[in-house]
Design a protein around this motif. Structure first.
Motif, PDB file in Angstrom:
ATOM      1  N   VAL A  59       0.844  -1.201   0.000  1.00  0.00           N
ATOM      2  CA  VAL A  59       0.000   0.000   0.000  1.00  0.00           C
ATOM      3  C   VAL A  59       0.877   1.249   0.000  1.00  0.00           C
ATOM      4  O   VAL A  59       0.627   2.194  -0.764  1.00  0.00           O
ATOM      5  CB  VAL A  59      -0.978  -0.005   1.200  1.00  0.00           C
ATOM      6  CG1 VAL A  59      -1.654   1.351   1.365  1.00  0.00           C
ATOM      7  CG2 VAL A  59      -2.024  -1.102   1.025  1.00  0.00           C
ATOM      8  N   GLN A  63       0.918   4.075  -2.956  1.00  0.00           N
ATOM      9  CA  GLN A  63       0.727   5.504  -2.681  1.00  0.00           C
ATOM     10  C   GLN A  63       1.902   6.316  -3.209  1.00  0.00           C
ATOM     11  O   GLN A  63       1.711   7.398  -3.775  1.00  0.00           O
ATOM     12  CB  GLN A  63       0.545   5.736  -1.182  1.00  0.00           C
ATOM     13  CG  GLN A  63      -0.770   5.214  -0.663  1.00  0.00           C
ATOM     14  CD  GLN A  63      -0.908   5.394   0.840  1.00  0.00           C
ATOM     15  OE1 GLN A  63      -0.027   5.922   1.518  1.00  0.00           O
ATOM     16  NE2 GLN A  63      -2.028   4.949   1.368  1.00  0.00           N
ATOM     17  N   ILE A  84      -8.851  -5.184   0.279  1.00  0.00           N
ATOM     18  CA  ILE A  84      -9.578  -3.960  -0.035  1.00  0.00           C
ATOM     19  C   ILE A  84      -8.664  -2.755   0.166  1.00  0.00           C
ATOM     20  O   ILE A  84      -8.786  -1.745  -0.531  1.00  0.00           O
ATOM     21  CB  ILE A  84     -10.864  -3.868   0.808  1.00  0.00           C
ATOM     22  CG1 ILE A  84     -11.810  -5.003   0.378  1.00  0.00           C
ATOM     23  CG2 ILE A  84     -11.540  -2.513   0.650  1.00  0.00           C
ATOM     24  CD1 ILE A  84     -12.995  -5.216   1.274  1.00  0.00           C
ATOM     25  N   ALA A  85      -7.699  -2.872   1.067  1.00  0.00           N
ATOM     26  CA  ALA A  85      -6.738  -1.777   1.282  1.00  0.00           C
ATOM     27  C   ALA A  85      -5.934  -1.504   0.017  1.00  0.00           C
ATOM     28  O   ALA A  85      -5.691  -0.344  -0.350  1.00  0.00           O
ATOM     29  CB  ALA A  85      -5.807  -2.111   2.448  1.00  0.00           C
ATOM     30  N   LEU A  87      -6.927  -2.251  -3.083  1.00  0.00           N
ATOM     31  CA  LEU A  87      -7.894  -1.663  -4.015  1.00  0.00           C
ATOM     32  C   LEU A  87      -8.071  -0.175  -3.736  1.00  0.00           C
ATOM     33  O   LEU A  87      -8.021   0.641  -4.660  1.00  0.00           O
ATOM     34  CB  LEU A  87      -9.243  -2.378  -3.914  1.00  0.00           C
ATOM     35  CG  LEU A  87     -10.401  -1.700  -4.661  1.00  0.00           C
ATOM     36  CD1 LEU A  87     -10.137  -1.631  -6.160  1.00  0.00           C
ATOM     37  CD2 LEU A  87     -11.712  -2.413  -4.354  1.00  0.00           C
ATOM     38  N   ASP A  88      -8.253   0.191  -2.487  1.00  0.00           N
ATOM     39  CA  ASP A  88      -8.454   1.600  -2.145  1.00  0.00           C
ATOM     40  C   ASP A  88      -7.246   2.446  -2.539  1.00  0.00           C
ATOM     41  O   ASP A  88      -7.394   3.565  -3.035  1.00  0.00           O
ATOM     42  CB  ASP A  88      -8.758   1.758  -0.657  1.00  0.00           C
ATOM     43  CG  ASP A  88     -10.155   1.288  -0.282  1.00  0.00           C
ATOM     44  OD1 ASP A  88     -10.998   1.084  -1.192  1.00  0.00           O
ATOM     45  OD2 ASP A  88     -10.414   1.122   0.929  1.00  0.00           O
ATOM     46  N   ALA A  89      -6.043   1.922  -2.340  1.00  0.00           N
ATOM     47  CA  ALA A  89      -4.834   2.652  -2.737  1.00  0.00           C
ATOM     48  C   ALA A  89      -4.780   2.802  -4.261  1.00  0.00           C
ATOM     49  O   ALA A  89      -4.447   3.878  -4.779  1.00  0.00           O
ATOM     50  CB  ALA A  89      -3.586   1.939  -2.215  1.00  0.00           C
ATOM     51  N   LYS A  91      -7.225   2.934  -6.341  1.00  0.00           N
ATOM     52  CA  LYS A  91      -8.263   3.854  -6.811  1.00  0.00           C
ATOM     53  C   LYS A  91      -7.827   5.315  -6.713  1.00  0.00           C
ATOM     54  O   LYS A  91      -8.430   6.173  -7.347  1.00  0.00           O
ATOM     55  CB  LYS A  91      -9.557   3.602  -6.050  1.00  0.00           C
ATOM     56  CG  LYS A  91     -10.217   2.288  -6.474  1.00  0.00           C
ATOM     57  CD  LYS A  91     -11.320   1.835  -5.565  1.00  0.00           C
ATOM     58  CE  LYS A  91     -12.508   2.742  -5.581  1.00  0.00           C
ATOM     59  NZ  LYS A  91     -13.616   2.221  -4.752  1.00  0.00           N
ATOM     60  N   MET A  92      -6.755   5.579  -5.985  1.00  0.00           N
ATOM     61  CA  MET A  92      -6.239   6.948  -5.878  1.00  0.00           C
ATOM     62  C   MET A  92      -5.275   7.293  -7.010  1.00  0.00           C
ATOM     63  O   MET A  92      -4.852   8.440  -7.134  1.00  0.00           O
ATOM     64  CB  MET A  92      -5.545   7.141  -4.531  1.00  0.00           C
ATOM     65  CG  MET A  92      -6.499   7.125  -3.348  1.00  0.00           C
ATOM     66  SD  MET A  92      -5.659   7.507  -1.809  1.00  0.00           S
ATOM     67  CE  MET A  92      -5.087   5.880  -1.338  1.00  0.00           C
ATOM     68  N   TYR A 116      -9.847  -8.095  -6.453  1.00  0.00           N
ATOM     69  CA  TYR A 116     -10.187  -6.701  -6.174  1.00  0.00           C
ATOM     70  C   TYR A 116      -9.370  -5.772  -7.052  1.00  0.00           C
ATOM     71  O   TYR A 116      -9.854  -4.721  -7.484  1.00  0.00           O
ATOM     72  CB  TYR A 116      -9.944  -6.369  -4.697  1.00  0.00           C
ATOM     73  CG  TYR A 116     -10.947  -6.979  -3.760  1.00  0.00           C
ATOM     74  CD1 TYR A 116     -12.268  -6.555  -3.748  1.00  0.00           C
ATOM     75  CD2 TYR A 116     -10.576  -7.980  -2.874  1.00  0.00           C
ATOM     76  CE1 TYR A 116     -13.193  -7.110  -2.882  1.00  0.00           C
ATOM     77  CE2 TYR A 116     -11.491  -8.541  -2.004  1.00  0.00           C
ATOM     78  CZ  TYR A 116     -12.806  -8.109  -2.011  1.00  0.00           C
ATOM     79  OH  TYR A 116     -13.717  -8.663  -1.158  1.00  0.00           O
ATOM     80  N   ALA A 120      -9.757  -1.853 -10.294  1.00  0.00           N
ATOM     81  CA  ALA A 120      -9.054  -0.583 -10.468  1.00  0.00           C
ATOM     82  C   ALA A 120      -8.021  -0.630 -11.592  1.00  0.00           C
ATOM     83  O   ALA A 120      -7.435   0.404 -11.920  1.00  0.00           O
ATOM     84  CB  ALA A 120      -8.370  -0.189  -9.163  1.00  0.00           C
TER      85      ALA A 120
END
Length: 146
Positions: A59, A63, A84-85, A87-89, A91-92, A116, A120
């Motif tokens: 992650v 980032q 999901i962590a 995936l969330d990274a 998506k940024m 996941y 993205a």
């Protein structure tokens, strides 16, 4: 020189070449690095090549790629099915993201058939062994050339 293409690999890929070679092949992660570096260089890019068994480290690198990378090639390994962590990274990011797998997850166990990361990713390369990474770098460079 443009920003590099980040190539990140997830858990257990440090054992590439010895871990289930009937599935993942005999090439090592160092062999994969050399393939990626050669393909990127031919397209005018450098590579930042990293592997971690730790989700949080991946992650952090994703980032970092937001500002420091031209594109991202990611083999999330098992984290693709659980994180999901990650995936969330992803998506940024506003850069191309190529999901990469050595094997063909669609031809394996049912739990491996969806990730996941695919939610993205700009595209997915899988099933070509170590060459999957090389093809993913080529795809990333091609998207950047558009």
């Amino acid at each position: 020189m443009p920003k590099p293409i980040y190539v990140l690999s997830g858990p257990n890929l440090n054992l590439l070449g010895t871990r289930e070679p009937e599935i993942y092949g005999h090439q090592t992660l160092d062999d994969v690095r050399a393939l990626c570096e050669a393909r990127a260089k031919a397209r005018g890019y450098g590579v930042v090549f990293r592997q971690s068994n730790h989700e949080g480290q991946l992650v952090d690198w994703i980032q970092e790629a937001r500002t420091d990378a031209a594109a991202l090639v990611l083999n999330p390994a098992a984290y693709g099915h659980t994180s999901i962590a990650i995936l969330d990274a992803l998506k940024m990011l506003s850069i191309p993201v190529i999901e990469c797998h050595l094997s063909n997850p669609a031809a394996r166990e049912a739990f491996r058939r969806e990730t996941y990361v695919s939610l993205a990713a700009t595209g997915v390369v899988s099933g070509f062994g170590a060459a999957s990474y090389e093809l993913a770098v080529e795809a990333a460079a091609g998207l950047l050339a558009r």
